[in-house]
Design a protein around this motif. Sequence first.
Motif, mmCIF file in Angstrom:
data_model
loop_
_atom_site.group_PDB
_atom_site.id
_atom_site.type_symbol
_atom_site.label_atom_id
_atom_site.label_comp_id
_atom_site.label_asym_id
_atom_site.label_seq_id
_atom_site.Cartn_x
_atom_site.Cartn_y
_atom_site.Cartn_z
ATOM 1 N N PHE A 9 -15.486 11.935 -23.940
ATOM 2 C CA PHE A 9 -16.688 12.396 -24.630
ATOM 3 C C PHE A 9 -16.797 13.920 -24.637
ATOM 4 O O PHE A 9 -17.532 14.491 -25.419
ATOM 5 C CB PHE A 9 -17.961 11.752 -24.050
ATOM 6 C CG PHE A 9 -18.291 12.185 -22.644
ATOM 7 C CD1 PHE A 9 -19.069 13.313 -22.410
ATOM 8 C CD2 PHE A 9 -17.857 11.443 -21.558
ATOM 9 C CE1 PHE A 9 -19.380 13.705 -21.119
ATOM 10 C CE2 PHE A 9 -18.176 11.821 -20.265
ATOM 11 C CZ PHE A 9 -18.934 12.954 -20.039
ATOM 12 N N TRP A 10 -16.043 14.617 -23.760
ATOM 13 C CA TRP A 10 -16.119 16.074 -23.719
ATOM 14 C C TRP A 10 -14.908 16.766 -24.330
ATOM 15 O O TRP A 10 -14.937 17.970 -24.521
ATOM 16 C CB TRP A 10 -16.342 16.574 -22.297
ATOM 17 C CG TRP A 10 -15.171 16.347 -21.366
ATOM 18 C CD1 TRP A 10 -14.100 17.174 -21.183
ATOM 19 C CD2 TRP A 10 -14.964 15.233 -20.507
ATOM 20 N NE1 TRP A 10 -13.234 16.646 -20.261
ATOM 21 C CE2 TRP A 10 -13.753 15.439 -19.828
ATOM 22 C CE3 TRP A 10 -15.683 14.074 -20.236
ATOM 23 C CZ2 TRP A 10 -13.248 14.530 -18.906
ATOM 24 C CZ3 TRP A 10 -15.174 13.186 -19.313
ATOM 25 C CH2 TRP A 10 -13.971 13.420 -18.663
ATOM 26 N N SER A 11 -13.845 16.001 -24.645
ATOM 27 C CA SER A 11 -12.645 16.640 -25.177
ATOM 28 C C SER A 11 -11.802 15.645 -25.978
ATOM 29 O O SER A 11 -11.772 14.455 -25.658
ATOM 30 C CB SER A 11 -11.804 17.201 -24.021
ATOM 31 O OG SER A 11 -10.620 17.804 -24.489
ATOM 32 N N SER A 12 -11.117 16.170 -26.963
ATOM 33 C CA SER A 12 -10.218 15.311 -27.742
ATOM 34 C C SER A 12 -8.984 14.915 -26.940
ATOM 35 O O SER A 12 -8.302 13.951 -27.289
ATOM 36 C CB SER A 12 -9.801 16.011 -29.034
ATOM 37 O OG SER A 12 -9.112 17.222 -28.745
ATOM 38 N N ARG A 13 -8.687 15.651 -25.872
ATOM 39 C CA ARG A 13 -7.592 15.313 -24.967
ATOM 40 C C ARG A 13 -7.970 15.763 -23.561
ATOM 41 O O ARG A 13 -8.328 16.909 -23.331
ATOM 42 C CB ARG A 13 -6.300 16.040 -25.330
ATOM 43 C CG ARG A 13 -5.576 15.567 -26.545
ATOM 44 C CD ARG A 13 -4.561 14.490 -26.177
ATOM 45 N NE ARG A 13 -3.533 14.346 -27.168
ATOM 46 C CZ ARG A 13 -3.707 13.913 -28.402
ATOM 47 N NH1 ARG A 13 -4.906 13.615 -28.816
ATOM 48 N NH2 ARG A 13 -2.703 13.791 -29.223
ATOM 49 N N PHE A 14 -7.860 14.845 -22.610
ATOM 50 C CA PHE A 14 -8.049 15.161 -21.198
ATOM 51 C C PHE A 14 -7.147 14.250 -20.399
ATOM 52 O O PHE A 14 -7.028 13.057 -20.687
ATOM 53 C CB PHE A 14 -9.507 14.949 -20.758
ATOM 54 C CG PHE A 14 -9.696 15.143 -19.279
ATOM 55 C CD1 PHE A 14 -9.824 16.411 -18.738
ATOM 56 C CD2 PHE A 14 -9.724 14.048 -18.415
ATOM 57 C CE1 PHE A 14 -9.979 16.592 -17.369
ATOM 58 C CE2 PHE A 14 -9.880 14.219 -17.050
ATOM 59 C CZ PHE A 14 -10.007 15.494 -16.529
ATOM 60 N N GLY A 15 -6.487 14.798 -19.384
ATOM 61 C CA GLY A 15 -5.650 13.991 -18.503
ATOM 62 C C GLY A 15 -5.486 14.670 -17.159
ATOM 63 O O GLY A 15 -5.755 15.865 -17.011
ATOM 64 N N MET A 16 -5.054 13.888 -16.168
ATOM 65 C CA MET A 16 -4.860 14.403 -14.816
ATOM 66 C C MET A 16 -3.483 13.997 -14.305
ATOM 67 O O MET A 16 -3.016 12.883 -14.584
ATOM 68 C CB MET A 16 -5.933 13.856 -13.879
ATOM 69 C CG MET A 16 -7.344 14.271 -14.281
ATOM 70 S SD MET A 16 -8.638 13.783 -13.106
ATOM 71 C CE MET A 16 -8.500 12.010 -13.111
ATOM 72 N N LEU A 17 -2.867 14.896 -13.566
ATOM 73 C CA LEU A 17 -1.546 14.628 -13.002
ATOM 74 C C LEU A 17 -1.356 15.439 -11.737
ATOM 75 O O LEU A 17 -2.094 16.372 -11.472
ATOM 76 C CB LEU A 17 -0.457 14.977 -14.024
ATOM 77 C CG LEU A 17 -0.367 16.448 -14.451
ATOM 78 C CD1 LEU A 17 0.640 17.208 -13.615
ATOM 79 C CD2 LEU A 17 -0.031 16.538 -15.913
ATOM 80 N N THR A 18 -0.363 15.043 -10.979
ATOM 81 C CA THR A 18 0.090 15.819 -9.834
ATOM 82 C C THR A 18 1.519 16.239 -10.138
ATOM 83 O O THR A 18 2.359 15.396 -10.462
ATOM 84 C CB THR A 18 0.041 14.981 -8.541
ATOM 85 O OG1 THR A 18 -1.305 14.542 -8.351
ATOM 86 C CG2 THR A 18 0.486 15.792 -7.342
ATOM 87 N N ASP A 19 1.787 17.546 -10.102
ATOM 88 C CA ASP A 19 3.133 18.012 -10.458
ATOM 89 C C ASP A 19 4.116 17.789 -9.313
ATOM 90 O O ASP A 19 3.752 17.302 -8.235
ATOM 91 C CB ASP A 19 3.103 19.461 -10.956
ATOM 92 C CG ASP A 19 2.848 20.507 -9.880
ATOM 93 O OD1 ASP A 19 3.050 20.236 -8.672
ATOM 94 O OD2 ASP A 19 2.449 21.630 -10.249
ATOM 95 N N ARG A 20 5.351 18.144 -9.520
ATOM 96 C CA ARG A 20 6.425 17.903 -8.542
ATOM 97 C C ARG A 20 6.227 18.643 -7.225
ATOM 98 O O ARG A 20 6.880 18.342 -6.231
ATOM 99 C CB ARG A 20 7.783 18.263 -9.141
ATOM 100 C CG ARG A 20 7.931 19.737 -9.455
ATOM 101 C CD ARG A 20 9.282 20.102 -10.003
ATOM 102 N NE ARG A 20 9.432 19.564 -11.336
ATOM 103 C CZ ARG A 20 10.439 19.850 -12.141
ATOM 104 N NH1 ARG A 20 11.385 20.668 -11.736
ATOM 105 N NH2 ARG A 20 10.511 19.324 -13.331
ATOM 106 N N PHE A 21 5.308 19.609 -7.193
ATOM 107 C CA PHE A 21 5.043 20.366 -5.965
ATOM 108 C C PHE A 21 3.801 19.868 -5.236
ATOM 109 O O PHE A 21 3.435 20.399 -4.203
ATOM 110 C CB PHE A 21 4.901 21.858 -6.292
ATOM 111 C CG PHE A 21 6.133 22.403 -6.945
ATOM 112 C CD1 PHE A 21 7.264 22.695 -6.199
ATOM 113 C CD2 PHE A 21 6.183 22.569 -8.315
ATOM 114 C CE1 PHE A 21 8.418 23.162 -6.793
ATOM 115 C CE2 PHE A 21 7.332 23.048 -8.924
ATOM 116 C CZ PHE A 21 8.452 23.340 -8.165
ATOM 117 N N GLY A 22 3.142 18.859 -5.818
ATOM 118 C CA GLY A 22 1.949 18.299 -5.194
ATOM 119 C C GLY A 22 0.648 18.923 -5.669
ATOM 120 O O GLY A 22 -0.419 18.594 -5.157
#
Length: 139
Positions: free
Chosen positions: A117-130
């Motif tokens: 509802f606040w963005s056309s794209r939103f996502g969460m991740l943890t990169d290879r370094f944590g």
Amino acid sequence: MTTPYVQPYLFFGGRCEEALEFYRTTLGAQVDMLMRHKESPESPPPGMLAPGFENKIMHASFHIGATTLMASDGCGEDSHFDGFSLSLTVPTEAEADRTFAALAEGGQVRMPLTKTFWSSRFGMLTDRFGISWMITVQE
């Protein structure tokens, strides 16, 4: 300085140089300053630095866009990045897709990029370094 400010300081437990290169290629990060432990004008107290860490990064300053971050290998301890996320706002969906995929390589997707509802794209991740990231498109 008249106003306090907060800057993230990230400790990579021996992988700082690798992390800086990763963020350079994925996010266009630019290193402003880098000092290795062996270049310090003062020696660390005896026993403070893990064996083999003389060549590791004692301090680095880098920026991604307008944000300055600081980083280090630390003194030999493991890194744990619990309890926070870096939030990266990008101007377009295409940039969100590209950035998310690049940061997720070798990491773990926690929430795939999706419309919210606040963005056309939103996502969460943890990169290879944590490091935990939240990617969003500026609306």
